[in-house]
Design a protein around this motif. Structure first.
Motif, PDB file in Angstrom:
ATOM      1  N   UNK A 154      16.039  12.019 -13.552  1.00  0.00           N
ATOM      2  CA  UNK A 154      16.957  11.058 -12.923  1.00  0.00           C
ATOM      3  C   UNK A 154      16.448  10.620 -11.562  1.00  0.00           C
ATOM      4  N   UNK A 155      15.993  11.579 -10.761  1.00  0.00           N
ATOM      5  CA  UNK A 155      15.484  11.242  -9.434  1.00  0.00           C
ATOM      6  C   UNK A 155      14.205  10.428  -9.545  1.00  0.00           C
ATOM      7  N   UNK A 156      13.397  10.757 -10.556  1.00  0.00           N
ATOM      8  CA  UNK A 156      12.132  10.027 -10.763  1.00  0.00           C
ATOM      9  C   UNK A 156      12.409   8.565 -11.100  1.00  0.00           C
ATOM     10  N   UNK A 157      13.348   8.324 -12.025  1.00  0.00           N
ATOM     11  CA  UNK A 157      13.669   6.945 -12.405  1.00  0.00           C
ATOM     12  C   UNK A 157      14.286   6.175 -11.235  1.00  0.00           C
ATOM     13  N   UNK A 158      15.131   6.859 -10.477  1.00  0.00           N
ATOM     14  CA  UNK A 158      15.756   6.194  -9.329  1.00  0.00           C
ATOM     15  C   UNK A 158      14.711   5.810  -8.292  1.00  0.00           C
ATOM     16  N   UNK A 159      13.745   6.721  -8.037  1.00  0.00           N
ATOM     17  CA  UNK A 159      12.687   6.428  -7.067  1.00  0.00           C
ATOM     18  C   UNK A 159      11.799   5.302  -7.569  1.00  0.00           C
ATOM     19  N   UNK A 160      11.508   5.305  -8.885  1.00  0.00           N
ATOM     20  CA  UNK A 160      10.687   4.232  -9.454  1.00  0.00           C
ATOM     21  C   UNK A 160      11.349   2.870  -9.255  1.00  0.00           C
ATOM     22  N   UNK A 161      12.646   2.815  -9.521  1.00  0.00           N
ATOM     23  CA  UNK A 161      13.362   1.553  -9.367  1.00  0.00           C
ATOM     24  C   UNK A 161      13.357   1.094  -7.907  1.00  0.00           C
ATOM     25  N   UNK A 162      13.524   2.043  -6.996  1.00  0.00           N
ATOM     26  CA  UNK A 162      13.533   1.688  -5.572  1.00  0.00           C
ATOM     27  C   UNK A 162      12.175   1.146  -5.140  1.00  0.00           C
ATOM     28  N   UNK A 163      11.099   1.826  -5.547  1.00  0.00           N
ATOM     29  CA  UNK A 163       9.762   1.363  -5.165  1.00  0.00           C
ATOM     30  C   UNK A 163       9.427   0.033  -5.833  1.00  0.00           C
ATOM     31  N   UNK A 164       9.924  -0.176  -7.050  1.00  0.00           N
ATOM     32  CA  UNK A 164       9.669  -1.438  -7.730  1.00  0.00           C
ATOM     33  C   UNK A 164      10.329  -2.596  -6.993  1.00  0.00           C
ATOM     34  N   UNK A 165      11.565  -2.359  -6.495  1.00  0.00           N
ATOM     35  CA  UNK A 165      12.243  -3.420  -5.733  1.00  0.00           C
ATOM     36  C   UNK A 165      11.498  -3.717  -4.440  1.00  0.00           C
ATOM     37  N   UNK A 166      11.026  -2.684  -3.770  1.00  0.00           N
ATOM     38  CA  UNK A 166      10.278  -2.893  -2.532  1.00  0.00           C
ATOM     39  C   UNK A 166       8.980  -3.647  -2.804  1.00  0.00           C
TER      40      UNK A 166
ATOM     41  N   UNK B 277       2.343   6.744  -6.941  1.00  0.00           N
ATOM     42  CA  UNK B 277       1.422   7.751  -7.488  1.00  0.00           C
ATOM     43  C   UNK B 277       1.921   9.163  -7.184  1.00  0.00           C
ATOM     44  N   UNK B 278       2.514   9.326  -6.002  1.00  0.00           N
ATOM     45  CA  UNK B 278       2.999  10.647  -5.600  1.00  0.00           C
ATOM     46  C   UNK B 278       4.126  11.121  -6.505  1.00  0.00           C
ATOM     47  N   UNK B 279       5.097  10.234  -6.788  1.00  0.00           N
ATOM     48  CA  UNK B 279       6.214  10.669  -7.640  1.00  0.00           C
ATOM     49  C   UNK B 279       5.758  10.869  -9.077  1.00  0.00           C
ATOM     50  N   UNK B 280       4.721  10.118  -9.501  1.00  0.00           N
ATOM     51  CA  UNK B 280       4.190  10.346 -10.847  1.00  0.00           C
ATOM     52  C   UNK B 280       3.629  11.758 -10.965  1.00  0.00           C
ATOM     53  N   UNK B 281       2.859  12.158  -9.947  1.00  0.00           N
ATOM     54  CA  UNK B 281       2.269  13.499  -9.967  1.00  0.00           C
ATOM     55  C   UNK B 281       3.367  14.559  -9.931  1.00  0.00           C
ATOM     56  N   UNK B 282       4.351  14.385  -9.060  1.00  0.00           N
ATOM     57  CA  UNK B 282       5.426  15.380  -8.942  1.00  0.00           C
ATOM     58  C   UNK B 282       6.235  15.470 -10.229  1.00  0.00           C
TER      59      UNK B 282
ATOM     60  N   UNK C   2       0.837  -1.202   0.000  1.00  0.00           N
ATOM     61  CA  UNK C   2       0.000   0.000   0.000  1.00  0.00           C
ATOM     62  C   UNK C   2       0.873   1.253   0.000  1.00  0.00           C
ATOM     63  N   UNK C   3       1.928   1.233   0.819  1.00  0.00           N
ATOM     64  CA  UNK C   3       2.814   2.403   0.890  1.00  0.00           C
ATOM     65  C   UNK C   3       3.537   2.623  -0.428  1.00  0.00           C
ATOM     66  N   UNK C   4       3.986   1.528  -1.050  1.00  0.00           N
ATOM     67  CA  UNK C   4       4.702   1.650  -2.323  1.00  0.00           C
ATOM     68  C   UNK C   4       3.785   2.222  -3.399  1.00  0.00           C
ATOM     69  N   UNK C   5       2.542   1.732  -3.465  1.00  0.00           N
ATOM     70  CA  UNK C   5       1.604   2.230  -4.480  1.00  0.00           C
ATOM     71  C   UNK C   5       1.319   3.715  -4.274  1.00  0.00           C
ATOM     72  N   UNK C   6       1.139   4.124  -3.009  1.00  0.00           N
ATOM     73  CA  UNK C   6       0.871   5.539  -2.732  1.00  0.00           C
ATOM     74  C   UNK C   6       2.075   6.401  -3.117  1.00  0.00           C
TER      75      UNK C   6
END
Length: 576
Positions: free
Chosen positions: A544-556, A530-535, A523-527
């Motif tokens: 770069x920060x967006x892709x890095x955050x996406x990869x981190x959330x995907x691993x989690x 969505x937050x980084x997508x909006x930002x 639930x936290x990862x999905x929220x």
């Protein structure tokens, strides 16, 4: 008239009775017929300010029994030690503090068990309290007996004052005149001479220090190769009115590689001054001066020549060299290599001043003396021969012990390293859960979870189709509502089953807790996704920060899903 003879008889009787008492004269212990031909009276000031009074007496005739000698009683309180001996260094019993024929004198009694020698010497060591130092630092005043006190007349007496260095100024004041030389004579010295005197002299700075050395502890350590290292500890007090900035010490003449440290461990500067006989003298320059009345401690370390390399091993050692100072208490300790055994001195030869300690792996020999000075070195034989036996096999004793210790530690570590791993926390192995949960309940839980996953997947696909315009808006809403209702029912069913699992306890309760944690993570990862997508769409988050955050959330997300799938897989295995 008859009373007159009676009175005369009474008078004669009284005279006969009282005459021996009226004729009584002072007596001395010495018997026989002898005369004192000569006395050499030496008064020596040592480096520490202590005074040695040395009287060498030459007699003629036969002396049997005891011999009395002394000086004015004012010096009696300062006597530290006394000794009597002849020209062959045979020592005679000496009793201090005896009464001479008259009061006002301090006496000593030399006891001769047989006929006395024609020449013998009596020595007294007096405290340095009879020496006074002027505040200037180089002028001293010595209070001393100018002549010895004997019970017979002395035909010829020669007196000499001896100082650590020749004084630049000297004035001796005594009853029979004042002189400025250190040697004088007296003929026909009367018996029971009372002769206090004083000597005022000036001596070069550093050659005379009024100090009290309380203790000297010397440790002689011998290693397996026969090399000898000596350690010494001096504890002394400065009794002069000025500060003490240097000190002289005497060491064995074979000593080398000297290192001296003060009580703070600082290394002092050492200078070799002289070497004579069995002693070499070093001057120590103190880093911190010792104030008047202050005490300090010095530690020295030096090497001595190695002993022979053939068994039995023998060490000839002079306990105390020619110290030009007085030591109140001294101790020498011999420590041979580990495993050595003393052969000499024998136990039967050990007196109360010697201690031999035998331990399983180490022996030590300690010899103690009180009142040590140059007098002992000149008269008493202080050479000690120490012999011990030692096997070279003891060289490997310590390394062998360490090897065994390391081996034991290694075995213990290996046992703990190779022991079976503990069961994984997700494994269901308790029989308690099967008592309260049936396989049907476990199957219902896994099927409900599978249904929930399928409905979530359909909702996601429906959202994608709606975003791409592949489904009508009305139909999208109807299908979404239907899926959400079914998902709510499944979630309620799963929630009830979770309560049952928690009540069962054991591994089932643990599995439910892990499921809750993994679901919360999803639930936290999905929220956050969505937050980084909006930002990112708003430009607030760089690419770069967006892709890095996406990869981190995907691993989690993948880890959480893997945890859930693993739990469900184990539960399915329970129902087979």
């Amino acid at each position: 008239m008859k009373r007159a003879p009676a009175i005369i008889m009474l008078f004669v009787f009284s005279v006969v009775i009282l005459l021996p008492f009226s004729l009584k004269t002072p007596t001395v212990s010495a018997q026989g017929s002898y005369n004192i031909q000569r006395v050499d009276h030496e008064v020596e000031v040592m480096y520490s300010g202590h005074v040695v009074i040395r009287d060498t007496i030459t007699i003629s005739g036969q002396l049997i029994g005891d011999f009395l000698i002394g000086f004015p009683s004012k010096y009696g309180a300062y006597v530290l030690k006394g000794i009597a001996y002849d020209e062959d260094n045979n020592v005679f019993p000496l009793s201090l503090g005896v009464q001479l024929a008259e009061t006002g004198f301090y006496g000593a009694k030399v006891t001769f068990k047989q006929d006395s020698p024609q020449v013998f010497t009596v020595i007294f060591i007096l405290s340095n309290s009879i020496l006074r130092q002027e505040s200037a630092g180089t002028v001293f005043t010595l209070d001393f007996p100018a002549y010895p006190t004997l019970t017979k007349e002395v035909a010829y007496c020669e007196v000499e004052l001896i100082f650590p260095r020749n004084p630049t100024v000297l004035t001796i004041t005594k009853e029979d005149g004042e002189i400025t030389i250190s040697t004088f004579v007296k003929s026909n010295l009367p018996a029971l001479t009372y002769s206090p005197a004083s000597a005022t002299f000036s001596i070069t700075s550093g050659n005379l220090q009024i100090i009290t050395i309380k203790e000297l502890a010397r440790q002689i350590t011998i290693n397996p190769a026969g090399d000898i290292v000596a350690y010494e500890t001096y504890r002394f007090t400065n009794k002069s009115p000025s500060s003490l900035s240097s000190l002289k010490i005497g060491l064995p003449v074979e000593a080398s590689n000297l290192v001296v440290r003060d009580e703070f461990g600082r290394i002092l500067t050492t200078t070799t001054l002289s070497s004579s006989g069995n002693t070499q003298v070093f001057n120590l320059t103190l880093i911190s001066s010792v104030l008047s009345g202050g005490s300090t401690l010095l530690k020295s370390e030096y090497t001595l020549p190695s002993i022979s390399s053939t068994a039995p091993f023998t060490l000839d050692f002079d306990l105390f060299p020619d110290f030009d100072y007085y030591i109140e208490a001294a101790r020498v300790t011999f420590i041979p290599p580990e495993g050595a055994r003393f052969l000499t001195p024998y136990l039967s030869e050990i007196d109360t001043s010697t201690t031999l300690i035998r331990e399983p792996f180490q022996e030590t020999l300690s010899i103690s003396r009180d009142g040590v000075s140059k007098v002992d070195s000149a008269i008493l034989s202080e050479n000690v021969q120490v012999t011990y036996d030692y096997s070279p096999l003891w060289l490997s004793f310590r390394p062998t012990i360490w090897v065994w210790i390391i081996a034991v530690i290694g075995c213990v570590v290996l046992v703990f390293w190779k022991r079976p791993k503990e069961a994984a926390p997700l494994q269901i192995a308790t029989s308690e859960a099967y008592v309260t949960l049936s396989s049907e309940q476990v199957r219902s839980f896994t099927e409900a979870y599978d249904e929930k996953s399928r409905l979530n997947s359909e909702l996601q696909n429906l959202e994608v189709r709606a975003q791409k315009g592949k489904i009508a808006r009305r139909r999208y809403k109807v299908q979404k509502r239907t899926l959400e209702l079914r998902l709510d029912n499944i979630s309620k069913n799963i929630s009830d089953l979770k309560k049952t699992f928690r009540s069962a306890g054991g591994n089932y309760a643990n599995l439910v807790r892990q499921l809750d944690v993994a679901e919360a993570e999803l639930v936290e990862v999905e929220a956050n996704t969505r937050n980084i997508d909006v930002r990112h769409r708003k430009g607030a988050l760089p690419l770069d920060a967006y892709k890095k955050a996406q990869m981190d959330y995907q691993r989690r997300k993948e880890r959480a899903e893997a945890t859930i799938n693993g739990i469900l897989l184990r539960l399915r295995e329970e129902t087979r």
